[in-house]
Write a protein that holds these residues in place. Structure first.
Motif, PDB file in Angstrom:
ATOM      1  N   ARG A 130       0.932  74.825  13.401  1.00  0.00           N
ATOM      2  CA  ARG A 130       0.322  73.540  13.058  1.00  0.00           C
ATOM      3  C   ARG A 130       1.380  72.457  12.953  1.00  0.00           C
ATOM      4  O   ARG A 130       2.347  72.603  12.214  1.00  0.00           O
ATOM      5  CB  ARG A 130      -0.421  73.642  11.737  1.00  0.00           C
ATOM      6  CG  ARG A 130      -1.657  74.518  11.824  1.00  0.00           C
ATOM      7  CD  ARG A 130      -2.388  74.600  10.535  1.00  0.00           C
ATOM      8  NE  ARG A 130      -2.837  73.274  10.123  1.00  0.00           N
ATOM      9  CZ  ARG A 130      -3.355  73.006   8.936  1.00  0.00           C
ATOM     10  NH1 ARG A 130      -3.469  73.959   8.041  1.00  0.00           N
ATOM     11  NH2 ARG A 130      -3.747  71.798   8.633  1.00  0.00           N
ATOM     12  N   ASP A 131       1.182  71.353  13.700  1.00  0.00           N
ATOM     13  CA  ASP A 131       2.087  70.217  13.566  1.00  0.00           C
ATOM     14  C   ASP A 131       2.019  69.713  12.133  1.00  0.00           C
ATOM     15  O   ASP A 131       0.946  69.676  11.525  1.00  0.00           O
ATOM     16  CB  ASP A 131       1.699  69.086  14.514  1.00  0.00           C
ATOM     17  CG  ASP A 131       1.992  69.414  15.967  1.00  0.00           C
ATOM     18  OD1 ASP A 131       2.806  70.326  16.209  1.00  0.00           O
ATOM     19  OD2 ASP A 131       1.427  68.759  16.850  1.00  0.00           O
ATOM     20  N   ALA A 132       3.163  69.330  11.598  1.00  0.00           N
ATOM     21  CA  ALA A 132       3.214  68.844  10.223  1.00  0.00           C
ATOM     22  C   ALA A 132       4.211  67.700  10.125  1.00  0.00           C
ATOM     23  O   ALA A 132       5.161  67.626  10.894  1.00  0.00           O
ATOM     24  CB  ALA A 132       3.630  69.982   9.288  1.00  0.00           C
ATOM     25  N   ALA A 133       3.955  66.810   9.188  1.00  0.00           N
ATOM     26  CA  ALA A 133       4.856  65.689   8.956  1.00  0.00           C
ATOM     27  C   ALA A 133       4.818  65.330   7.484  1.00  0.00           C
ATOM     28  O   ALA A 133       3.804  65.514   6.815  1.00  0.00           O
ATOM     29  CB  ALA A 133       4.440  64.485   9.796  1.00  0.00           C
ATOM     30  N   ARG A 134       5.915  64.809   7.013  1.00  0.00           N
ATOM     31  CA  ARG A 134       6.008  64.345   5.628  1.00  0.00           C
ATOM     32  C   ARG A 134       6.785  63.051   5.646  1.00  0.00           C
ATOM     33  O   ARG A 134       7.903  63.004   6.144  1.00  0.00           O
ATOM     34  CB  ARG A 134       6.723  65.389   4.770  1.00  0.00           C
ATOM     35  CG  ARG A 134       6.979  64.986   3.361  1.00  0.00           C
ATOM     36  CD  ARG A 134       5.696  65.014   2.563  1.00  0.00           C
ATOM     37  NE  ARG A 134       5.996  64.531   1.228  1.00  0.00           N
ATOM     38  CZ  ARG A 134       5.160  64.611   0.240  1.00  0.00           C
ATOM     39  NH1 ARG A 134       3.992  65.156   0.414  1.00  0.00           N
ATOM     40  NH2 ARG A 134       5.485  64.157  -0.937  1.00  0.00           N
TER      41      ARG A 134
END
Length: 128
Positions: free
Chosen positions: A90-94
């Motif tokens: 799963r692509d994730a960003a913060r």
């Protein structure tokens, strides 16, 4: 538009070499306009802080680091953006707004259908 882009490992190396503020400043001035001295000092100090936050094996060296990301169709910029894959697929960003009192959770948030990861204040069911 993006001022600085690297992997976590490259970012860590730039901070360790005391080159991060110069790299951000050069790219900022090339892409936007002359950086004021207070902004350069802020980058130097806050990137040292982010180095300490990211200095954990829990975050893979291949995570993406983006600094001073201009949000399209707005005049806003994201100070610090960490990207990667959560659970291997799963692509994730913060995103992190950096201020002297800021704190960053090392957990990555999954990217929603809008392409923007929910933050604690914008996640469904969150209260202000």
């Amino acid at each position: 538009m993006l001022v600085y882009q690297a992997t976590k490992r490259e970012f860590m190396d730039d901070v360790e070499a005391d080159a991060i503020a110069d790299a951000i400043t050069a790219a900022f001035e090339r892409k936007l306009h002359r950086a004021n001295p207070a902004e350069v000092t802020s980058w130097r100090n806050s990137m040292e802080y982010m180095y300490k936050v990211l200095n954990t094996p829990a975050l893979p060296d291949g995570c993406g680091v983006a600094i001073e990301f201009s949000v399209p169709y707005t005049s806003s910029r994201i100070d610090f953006l960490l990207t990667g894959r959560q659970g291997g697929s799963r692509d994730a960003a913060r995103s992190q707004r950096i201020r002297s009192s800021s704190r960053l959770s090392s957990a990555l948030s999954p990217v929603g259908s809008s392409g923007i990861a929910p933050t604690p204040s914008s996640a469904p069911g969150a209260t202000s």
